[in-house]
Design a protein around this motif. Structure first.
Motif, PDB file in Angstrom:
ATOM      1  N   ALA A   1      43.960  33.570  68.554  1.00 20.75           N
ATOM      2  CA  ALA A   1      44.149  32.765  69.766  1.00 20.75           C
ATOM      3  C   ALA A   1      42.966  32.902  70.728  1.00 20.75           C
ATOM      4  CB  ALA A   1      45.463  33.121  70.475  1.00 20.75           C
ATOM      5  N   ASN A   2      41.886  33.416  70.218  1.00 20.85           N
ATOM      6  CA  ASN A   2      40.670  33.697  71.010  1.00 20.85           C
ATOM      7  C   ASN A   2      40.962  34.512  72.265  1.00 20.85           C
ATOM      8  OD1 ASN A   2      37.876  33.639  71.147  1.00 20.85           O
ATOM      9  ND2 ASN A   2      37.833  31.846  72.477  1.00 20.85           N
ATOM     10  N   LEU A   3      41.963  35.393  72.156  1.00 20.56           N
ATOM     11  CA  LEU A   3      42.336  36.204  73.325  1.00 20.56           C
ATOM     12  C   LEU A   3      41.288  37.271  73.648  1.00 20.56           C
ATOM     13  CD1 LEU A   3      46.165  36.681  72.778  1.00 20.56           C
ATOM     14  CD2 LEU A   3      45.050  35.470  74.656  1.00 20.56           C
ATOM     15  N   GLN A   4      40.586  37.761  72.609  1.00 20.56           N
ATOM     16  CA  GLN A   4      39.538  38.787  72.785  1.00 20.56           C
ATOM     17  C   GLN A   4      40.053  39.984  73.583  1.00 20.56           C
ATOM     18  OE1 GLN A   4      35.682  36.588  73.759  1.00 20.56           O
ATOM     19  NE2 GLN A   4      37.180  34.914  73.839  1.00 20.56           N
ATOM     20  N   PRO A   5      41.090  40.633  73.051  1.00 22.50           N
ATOM     21  CA  PRO A   5      41.700  41.743  73.798  1.00 22.50           C
ATOM     22  C   PRO A   5      41.036  43.106  73.558  1.00 22.50           C
ATOM     23  CG  PRO A   5      42.963  41.308  71.822  1.00 22.50           C
ATOM     24  CD  PRO A   5      41.799  40.350  71.801  1.00 22.50           C
ATOM     25  N   LEU A   6      39.980  43.128  72.729  1.00 21.13           N
ATOM     26  CA  LEU A   6      39.393  44.434  72.391  1.00 21.13           C
ATOM     27  C   LEU A   6      38.393  44.885  73.446  1.00 21.13           C
ATOM     28  CD1 LEU A   6      38.795  43.989  68.539  1.00 21.13           C
ATOM     29  CD2 LEU A   6      40.851  44.804  69.743  1.00 21.13           C
ATOM     30  N   LYS A   7      38.420  46.197  73.699  1.00 18.11           N
ATOM     31  CA  LYS A   7      37.455  46.839  74.602  1.00 18.11           C
ATOM     32  C   LYS A   7      36.866  48.034  73.844  1.00 18.11           C
ATOM     33  CE  LYS A   7      38.436  43.948  77.900  1.00 18.11           C
ATOM     34  NZ  LYS A   7      39.325  44.060  79.032  1.00 18.11           N
ATOM     35  N   TYR A   8      35.789  48.571  74.321  1.00 11.94           N
ATOM     36  CA  TYR A   8      35.055  49.579  73.547  1.00 11.94           C
ATOM     37  C   TYR A   8      34.594  50.739  74.431  1.00 11.94           C
ATOM     38  CZ  TYR A   8      34.952  45.678  70.311  1.00 11.94           C
ATOM     39  OH  TYR A   8      35.330  44.644  69.487  1.00 11.94           O
ATOM     40  N   ILE A   9      34.680  51.927  73.872  1.00 12.79           N
ATOM     41  CA  ILE A   9      34.042  53.099  74.499  1.00 12.79           C
ATOM     42  C   ILE A   9      32.884  53.510  73.596  1.00 12.79           C
ATOM     43  CG2 ILE A   9      34.318  55.537  75.081  1.00 12.79           C
ATOM     44  CD1 ILE A   9      37.240  54.932  75.781  1.00 12.79           C
ATOM     45  N   LEU A  10      31.727  53.700  74.190  1.00 12.46           N
ATOM     46  CA  LEU A  10      30.528  54.085  73.436  1.00 12.46           C
ATOM     47  C   LEU A  10      30.209  55.550  73.702  1.00 12.46           C
ATOM     48  CD1 LEU A  10      28.266  50.989  74.306  1.00 12.46           C
ATOM     49  CD2 LEU A  10      30.129  51.174  72.639  1.00 12.46           C
ATOM     50  N   SER A  11      29.811  56.240  72.662  1.00  9.49           N
ATOM     51  CA  SER A  11      29.417  57.640  72.831  1.00  9.49           C
ATOM     52  C   SER A  11      28.237  57.954  71.944  1.00  9.49           C
ATOM     53  CB  SER A  11      30.590  58.571  72.485  1.00  9.49           C
ATOM     54  OG  SER A  11      30.157  59.916  72.552  1.00  9.49           O
ATOM     55  N   CYS A  12      27.166  58.442  72.539  1.00 14.40           N
ATOM     56  CA  CYS A  12      26.016  58.880  71.727  1.00 14.40           C
ATOM     57  C   CYS A  12      25.391  60.145  72.298  1.00 14.40           C
ATOM     58  CB  CYS A  12      24.994  57.770  71.578  1.00 14.40           C
ATOM     59  SG  CYS A  12      24.371  57.119  73.121  1.00 14.40           S
ATOM     60  N   ASP A  13      26.040  60.758  73.297  1.00 18.41           N
ATOM     61  CA  ASP A  13      25.472  62.024  73.768  1.00 18.41           C
ATOM     62  C   ASP A  13      26.333  63.169  73.241  1.00 18.41           C
ATOM     63  OD1 ASP A  13      27.061  63.441  75.993  1.00 18.41           O
ATOM     64  OD2 ASP A  13      27.059  61.355  76.666  1.00 18.41           O
ATOM     65  N   PRO A  14      25.677  64.284  72.931  1.00 21.25           N
ATOM     66  CA  PRO A  14      26.350  65.370  72.218  1.00 21.25           C
ATOM     67  C   PRO A  14      27.620  65.868  72.917  1.00 21.25           C
ATOM     68  CG  PRO A  14      23.971  65.748  72.243  1.00 21.25           C
ATOM     69  CD  PRO A  14      24.233  64.554  73.114  1.00 21.25           C
ATOM     70  N   GLN A  15      27.609  65.928  74.252  1.00 19.80           N
ATOM     71  CA  GLN A  15      28.790  66.443  74.961  1.00 19.80           C
ATOM     72  C   GLN A  15      29.983  65.513  74.780  1.00 19.80           C
ATOM     73  OE1 GLN A  15      25.746  66.185  76.410  1.00 19.80           O
ATOM     74  NE2 GLN A  15      25.216  68.360  76.459  1.00 19.80           N
ATOM     75  N   LYS A  16      29.751  64.223  74.926  1.00 20.48           N
ATOM     76  CA  LYS A  16      30.847  63.267  74.759  1.00 20.48           C
ATOM     77  C   LYS A  16      31.290  63.238  73.289  1.00 20.48           C
ATOM     78  CE  LYS A  16      32.033  58.614  76.422  1.00 20.48           C
ATOM     79  NZ  LYS A  16      31.486  57.407  77.067  1.00 20.48           N
TER      80      LYS A  16
ATOM     81  N   ILE B   1      45.936  42.184  78.209  1.00 20.42           N
ATOM     82  CA  ILE B   1      45.581  40.874  77.644  1.00 20.42           C
ATOM     83  C   ILE B   1      46.558  40.488  76.536  1.00 20.42           C
ATOM     84  CG2 ILE B   1      43.793  39.589  76.389  1.00 20.42           C
ATOM     85  CD1 ILE B   1      41.707  41.302  77.846  1.00 20.42           C
ATOM     86  N   SER B   2      46.931  41.465  75.685  1.00 18.59           N
ATOM     87  CA  SER B   2      47.854  41.185  74.584  1.00 18.59           C
ATOM     88  C   SER B   2      48.600  42.465  74.227  1.00 18.59           C
ATOM     89  CB  SER B   2      47.070  40.680  73.371  1.00 18.59           C
ATOM     90  OG  SER B   2      47.947  40.383  72.316  1.00 18.59           O
ATOM     91  N   GLN B   3      49.820  42.307  73.685  1.00 17.10           N
ATOM     92  CA  GLN B   3      50.592  43.474  73.270  1.00 17.10           C
ATOM     93  C   GLN B   3      50.328  43.816  71.807  1.00 17.10           C
ATOM     94  OE1 GLN B   3      52.493  45.434  75.329  1.00 17.10           O
ATOM     95  NE2 GLN B   3      51.528  44.144  76.878  1.00 17.10           N
ATOM     96  N   SER B   4      49.762  42.878  71.058  1.00 13.99           N
ATOM     97  CA  SER B   4      49.474  43.141  69.640  1.00 13.99           C
ATOM     98  C   SER B   4      48.059  42.656  69.343  1.00 13.99           C
ATOM     99  CB  SER B   4      50.488  42.429  68.754  1.00 13.99           C
ATOM    100  OG  SER B   4      50.399  41.037  68.957  1.00 13.99           O
ATOM    101  N   PHE B   5      47.425  43.335  68.411  1.00 16.33           N
ATOM    102  CA  PHE B   5      45.996  43.087  68.210  1.00 16.33           C
ATOM    103  C   PHE B   5      45.682  42.552  66.818  1.00 16.33           C
ATOM    104  CE2 PHE B   5      46.822  46.273  71.400  1.00 16.33           C
ATOM    105  CZ  PHE B   5      46.297  45.613  72.512  1.00 16.33           C
ATOM    106  N   GLY B   6      46.747  42.341  66.022  1.00 17.25           N
ATOM    107  CA  GLY B   6      46.602  41.690  64.717  1.00 17.25           C
ATOM    108  C   GLY B   6      45.488  42.277  63.885  1.00 17.25           C
ATOM    109  N   CYS B   7      44.616  41.408  63.404  1.00 18.94           N
ATOM    110  CA  CYS B   7      43.484  41.821  62.560  1.00 18.94           C
ATOM    111  C   CYS B   7      42.213  41.996  63.372  1.00 18.94           C
ATOM    112  CB  CYS B   7      43.182  40.761  61.504  1.00 18.94           C
ATOM    113  SG  CYS B   7      44.562  40.294  60.499  1.00 18.94           S
ATOM    114  N   ASP B   8      42.270  41.738  64.665  1.00 18.76           N
ATOM    115  CA  ASP B   8      41.023  41.679  65.450  1.00 18.76           C
ATOM    116  C   ASP B   8      40.183  42.952  65.298  1.00 18.76           C
ATOM    117  OD1 ASP B   8      42.108  39.277  66.392  1.00 18.76           O
ATOM    118  OD2 ASP B   8      41.452  39.628  68.453  1.00 18.76           O
ATOM    119  N   HIS B   9      40.850  44.108  65.336  1.00 24.46           N
ATOM    120  CA  HIS B   9      40.045  45.345  65.307  1.00 24.46           C
ATOM    121  C   HIS B   9      39.443  45.610  63.930  1.00 24.46           C
ATOM    122  CE1 HIS B   9      44.337  46.157  65.098  1.00 24.46           C
ATOM    123  NE2 HIS B   9      44.144  47.321  64.526  1.00 24.46           N
TER     124      HIS B   9
END
Ligand SMILES: Cc1cc2nc3c(=O)[nH]c(=O)nc-3n(C[C@H](O)[C@H](O)[C@H](O)COP(=O)(O)O)c2cc1C
Length: 196
Positions: A47-62, A100-108
């Motif tokens: 449904a083009n809802l685009q409910p995904l968000k992202y956390i990025l980590s590339c430093d050793p502590q995180k 944005i959505s309660q279910s994420f289907g195949c998006d991830h």
């Protein structure tokens, strides 16, 4: 119509994009992670809802806050996961925004594969991790409750050889490692998966 060469390019990319779980200790820049998420941004979404968000980590502590909450290679009973000198250099955590959505289907799944194909193109590799201690990870990173933790992508420069083989007559699909540390992944033959 795509030409044959293009068809083989995508097959090569997918073939080379294996699940890697042991990595060289080479840093990955934050900018590179952003470029990979930008691929997922362009991917299909129900449904083009685009409910995904992202956390990025590339430093050793995180990275150290994330690693303890992941489970590695369930079929390799004698292998507890990457040694300190083989750990991933970076992670992308895929979240579902429940506002944005309660279910994420195949998006991830689509997002994860888009990111891993992009990583392969950059000479990197990684592994989708679905076996996550979600509550402890949420706490460690202070992830707000309106985000569902869907998948973690571990990323780095691979330090292992992974090879695909055809599932044998016993039908065993378990991946395995040989005495030289080569990781073997059985895939079902094409004629077994096309059923009509
Ligand atoms: C949704 C999903 C969840 C996965 N979760 C894990 C996991 O928790 N730990 C792990 O080591 N590998 C995980 N994997 C990687 C699979 O084990 C891997 O894809 C499979 O063994 C086939 O290997 P290949 O990716 O090289 O084809 C996951 C893969 C997918 C698609």
């Amino acid at each position: 119509m795509p030409c044959l060469e293009e068809t083989e390019m995508i097959k090569d990319l997918i073939t080379n994009s294996r699940s890697y779980r042991r990595f060289q200790q080479v840093a990955i820049e934050h900018r590179t992670l952003r470029e990979l998420v930008d691929l997922a941004r362009l991917a299909p979404s129900a449904a083009n809802l685009q409910p995904l968000k992202y956390i990025l980590s590339c430093d050793p502590q995180k990275n150290d806050l994330i690693f303890p909450h992941l489970a590695w290679a369930g079929y390799l009973k004698d292998w507890p996961g990457p040694d300190p000198g083989q750990k991933p250099s970076a992670y992308i955590i895929i979240l579902g925004d429940t506002r944005i959505s309660q279910s994420f289907g195949c998006d991830h799944g689509i997002a994860a594969q888009s990111i891993l194909l992009g990583a392969t193109e950059k000479g990197l590799g990684g592994c989708i991790i679905g076996s996550i201690q979600r509550q402890p990870l949420r706490k460690a990173l202070s992830i707000p409750p309106h985000y569902e933790i869907l998948l973690v992508l571990a990323l780095g420069k691979p330090a292992e050889k992974v090879t695909i083989e055809t599932v044998g007559p016993t039908g065993d699909i378990k991946y395995w490692r040989d005495s030289e540390g080569i990781h073997h992944v059985p895939k079902r033959p094409l004629d077994n998966i096309i059923v009509g």
